[in-house]
Design a protein around this motif. Structure first.
Motif, PDB file in Angstrom:
ATOM      1  N   UNK A   1       0.916  -1.362  -0.316  1.00 23.58           N
ATOM      2  CA  UNK A   1      -0.044  -0.008   0.014  1.00 23.58           C
ATOM      3  C   UNK A   1       0.845   1.137   0.015  1.00 23.58           C
ATOM      4  N   UNK A   2       1.914   1.445   0.839  1.00 19.57           N
ATOM      5  CA  UNK A   2       2.863   2.474   0.879  1.00 19.57           C
ATOM      6  C   UNK A   2       3.653   2.558  -0.376  1.00 19.57           C
ATOM      7  N   UNK A   3       3.779   1.581  -1.285  1.00 16.72           N
ATOM      8  CA  UNK A   3       4.593   1.680  -2.498  1.00 16.72           C
ATOM      9  C   UNK A   3       3.434   2.480  -3.559  1.00 16.72           C
ATOM     10  N   UNK A   4       2.221   2.229  -3.441  1.00 12.39           N
ATOM     11  CA  UNK A   4       1.276   2.879  -4.294  1.00 12.39           C
ATOM     12  C   UNK A   4       1.114   4.255  -4.136  1.00 12.39           C
ATOM     13  N   UNK A   5       1.162   4.193  -2.546  1.00 16.45           N
ATOM     14  CA  UNK A   5       0.622   5.601  -1.972  1.00 16.45           C
ATOM     15  C   UNK A   5       1.483   5.868  -0.798  1.00 16.45           C
ATOM     16  N   UNK A   6       2.885   6.544  -0.890  1.00 16.81           N
ATOM     17  CA  UNK A   6       3.534   6.747   0.660  1.00 16.81           C
ATOM     18  C   UNK A   6       2.788   7.722   1.507  1.00 16.81           C
ATOM     19  N   UNK A   7       1.940   8.391   1.138  1.00 14.22           N
ATOM     20  CA  UNK A   7       1.104   9.583   1.935  1.00 14.22           C
ATOM     21  C   UNK A   7       0.006   8.911   2.737  1.00 14.22           C
ATOM     22  N   UNK A   8      -0.149   7.828   2.579  1.00 12.76           N
ATOM     23  CA  UNK A   8      -1.332   7.414   3.248  1.00 12.76           C
ATOM     24  C   UNK A   8      -1.464   7.285   4.879  1.00 12.76           C
ATOM     25  N   UNK A   9      -2.209   7.215   5.308  1.00 13.15           N
ATOM     26  CA  UNK A   9      -2.455   6.766   6.792  1.00 13.15           C
ATOM     27  C   UNK A   9      -3.672   6.462   7.231  1.00 13.15           C
ATOM     28  N   UNK A  10      -3.870   5.734   8.335  1.00 11.76           N
ATOM     29  CA  UNK A  10      -5.040   5.179   8.819  1.00 11.76           C
ATOM     30  C   UNK A  10      -5.451   5.730  10.304  1.00 11.76           C
ATOM     31  N   UNK A  11      -6.701   6.115  10.509  1.00 15.17           N
ATOM     32  CA  UNK A  11      -7.037   6.472  11.965  1.00 15.17           C
ATOM     33  C   UNK A  11      -7.329   5.209  12.623  1.00 15.17           C
ATOM     34  N   UNK A  12      -6.573   5.101  13.881  1.00 16.25           N
ATOM     35  CA  UNK A  12      -6.789   3.949  14.830  1.00 16.25           C
ATOM     36  C   UNK A  12      -7.165   4.652  16.116  1.00 16.25           C
ATOM     37  N   UNK A  13      -8.124   3.941  16.875  1.00 14.74           N
ATOM     38  CA  UNK A  13      -8.544   4.371  18.088  1.00 14.74           C
ATOM     39  C   UNK A  13      -8.571   3.391  19.356  1.00 14.74           C
ATOM     40  N   UNK A  14      -7.988   3.654  20.460  1.00 12.99           N
ATOM     41  CA  UNK A  14      -8.049   2.894  21.618  1.00 12.99           C
ATOM     42  C   UNK A  14      -8.533   3.424  22.813  1.00 12.99           C
ATOM     43  N   UNK A  15      -9.124   2.549  23.561  1.00 14.17           N
ATOM     44  CA  UNK A  15      -9.925   3.246  24.777  1.00 14.17           C
ATOM     45  C   UNK A  15     -10.161   2.328  25.915  1.00 14.17           C
ATOM     46  N   UNK A  16      -9.925   2.897  27.013  1.00 13.68           N
ATOM     47  CA  UNK A  16     -10.255   2.181  28.194  1.00 13.68           C
ATOM     48  C   UNK A  16     -11.595   1.994  28.439  1.00 13.68           C
ATOM     49  N   UNK A  17     -12.247   1.146  29.448  1.00 12.50           N
ATOM     50  CA  UNK A  17     -13.609   0.916  29.699  1.00 12.50           C
ATOM     51  C   UNK A  17     -14.033   1.973  30.546  1.00 12.50           C
ATOM     52  N   UNK A  18     -14.974   2.726  30.052  1.00 14.57           N
ATOM     53  CA  UNK A  18     -15.517   4.024  30.996  1.00 14.57           C
ATOM     54  C   UNK A  18     -16.608   3.646  32.084  1.00 14.57           C
ATOM     55  N   UNK A  19     -16.941   2.434  31.947  1.00 15.57           N
ATOM     56  CA  UNK A  19     -18.117   1.855  32.975  1.00 15.57           C
ATOM     57  C   UNK A  19     -18.375   0.303  32.782  1.00 15.57           C
ATOM     58  N   UNK A  20     -18.432  -0.294  34.219  1.00 17.28           N
ATOM     59  CA  UNK A  20     -18.586  -1.650  34.282  1.00 17.28           C
ATOM     60  C   UNK A  20     -19.605  -2.305  33.122  1.00 17.28           C
ATOM     61  N   UNK A  21     -20.717  -1.673  33.072  1.00 17.44           N
ATOM     62  CA  UNK A  21     -21.714  -2.317  32.139  1.00 17.44           C
ATOM     63  C   UNK A  21     -21.554  -2.267  30.730  1.00 17.44           C
ATOM     64  N   UNK A  22     -20.361  -1.537  30.276  1.00 20.20           N
ATOM     65  CA  UNK A  22     -20.224  -1.179  28.905  1.00 20.20           C
ATOM     66  C   UNK A  22     -19.374  -2.586  28.199  1.00 20.20           C
ATOM     67  N   UNK A  23     -20.104  -2.853  26.927  1.00 23.23           N
ATOM     68  CA  UNK A  23     -19.748  -3.957  26.568  1.00 23.23           C
ATOM     69  C   UNK A  23     -18.430  -3.582  25.484  1.00 23.23           C
ATOM     70  N   UNK A  24     -18.486  -2.705  24.781  1.00 22.14           N
ATOM     71  CA  UNK A  24     -17.640  -1.893  23.893  1.00 22.14           C
ATOM     72  C   UNK A  24     -18.282  -0.637  23.669  1.00 22.14           C
ATOM     73  N   UNK A  25     -17.519  -0.108  22.395  1.00 17.73           N
ATOM     74  CA  UNK A  25     -17.945   1.120  21.917  1.00 17.73           C
ATOM     75  C   UNK A  25     -17.966   1.133  20.374  1.00 17.73           C
ATOM     76  N   UNK A  26     -18.538   2.319  19.643  1.00 14.11           N
ATOM     77  CA  UNK A  26     -18.624   2.346  18.438  1.00 14.11           C
ATOM     78  C   UNK A  26     -17.563   3.465  18.083  1.00 14.11           C
ATOM     79  N   UNK A  27     -17.046   3.125  16.933  1.00  9.78           N
ATOM     80  CA  UNK A  27     -16.086   4.282  16.060  1.00  9.78           C
ATOM     81  C   UNK A  27     -17.005   4.737  14.958  1.00  9.78           C
TER      82      UNK A  27
END
Length: 303
Positions: A1-27
């Motif tokens: 992918x970088x060979x075709x487009x060296x300027x590319x980038x992806x957005x990644x997200x990482x999170x702690x668990x904000x409350x006990x009853x939360x299963x996951x989150x949506x990006x």
């Protein structure tokens, strides 16, 4: 992918668990056409720093520890703008052991309460290819068995894409007159460092900042900038050095300006027009203001 487009980038997200009853989150992300759901966020193991640490501390106390038992040894931890590598954790003493300044980052000082995110095995990302200079906004919508956080209530997190994936890695293990992060010198400035290689670091064992060097990435150059400052923080001289192919450089004190009181040292790499994502930057003071060329004489008398 970088060979075709060296300027590319992806957005990644990482999170702690904000409350006990939360299963996951949506990006959700928005690059200008409105927010769209992109991925499900699985919560990461996290912790908080329980003390202040310097540039090279590798073992220290943590608190508020969540799910660290599922973190893998050798995986990456994000702390402020530094990546560390998880080595060990003692549940009795609550001491975490890491490698510092991994991948394309350099060591930083961190203060009590800093958040440790063990993100490496919990990636949640937008599969859209963005390009250098593009800004993407992200929102994390917490989910529970009964509801989902409204998108209007979620905090907006902006990210500017800067072609991080293609950038060469900065020099590591930088020493000033044989020591790390030296505060002052009284003689010549002697810099030493080791090389890093983006392709090796992403395909082999992840090295810490103080570990030995590897072959410099093909086509990369090692660039040093040394600025001389007066006692009033005025720039007196700037030295720009292409140090590619070597791992040491000396700036003689006799070559410095007579009024120089401090030196700002920057070490980075450059390849195909791309600077390293981070650079080593440190200021060292001159403790010997009056060296031989001044020819100062004095007498001692009783009063």
């Amino acid at each position: 992918e970088l060979a075709n487009n060296p300027d590319l980038g992806y957005l990644m997200i990482a999170s702690n668990k904000p409350q006990n009853n939360s299963l996951n989150a949506l990006l959700y992300t928005n690059a200008g056409a409105g927010y769209k759901q992109q991925a499900t966020i699985n919560y990461c193991p996290t912790a908080n720093l329980d003390q202040n640490i310097g540039y090279l501390d590798t073992s220290f106390a943590i608190r508020n520890i969540v799910s660290i038992s599922v973190a893998s040894v050798g995986s990456c931890i994000l702390v402020d703008n530094e990546i560390m590598v998880y080595q060990a954790y003692n549940p009795e003493t609550k001491v975490l052991t890491v490698k510092r300044g991994a991948l394309d980052t350099v060591p930083e000082k961190h203060e009590y309460g800093a958040v440790f995110i063990f993100y490496d095995t919990y990636p949640s990302f937008d599969t859209t290819q963005y390009v250098n200079g593009e800004t993407v906004n992200a929102k994390s919508l917490t989910t529970t068995p009964s509801s989902v956080l409204g998108i209007g209530d979620a905090i907006e997190l902006p990210l500017e894409i800067n072609a991080r994936a293609i950038r060469p890695y900065p020099p590591a293990n930088v020493k000033i007159n044989g020591q790390y992060y030296l505060d002052e010198i009284a003689s010549d400035l002697i810099l030493t460092w080791v090389d890093r290689n983006r392709t090796q670091q992403t395909g082999g064992d992840i090295l810490g900042w103080t570990e030995g060097g590897v072959a410099l990435e093909s086509g990369a150059s090692t660039l040093l900038t040394i600025k001389e400052f007066s006692s009033e923080d005025e720039i007196l001289a700037t030295h720009s050095i292409d140090a590619t192919g070597t791992n040491t450089y000396t700036l003689a004190i006799s070559a410095m300006q007579a009024e120089t009181r401090s030196l700002e040292i920057t070490a980075k790499t450059l390849r195909d027009g791309y600077d390293s994502y981070q650079s080593f930057v440190h200021v060292v003071n001159l403790s010997n203001f009056f060296s031989e060329p001044y020819g100062i004489t004095y007498t001692v008398s009783e009063v």
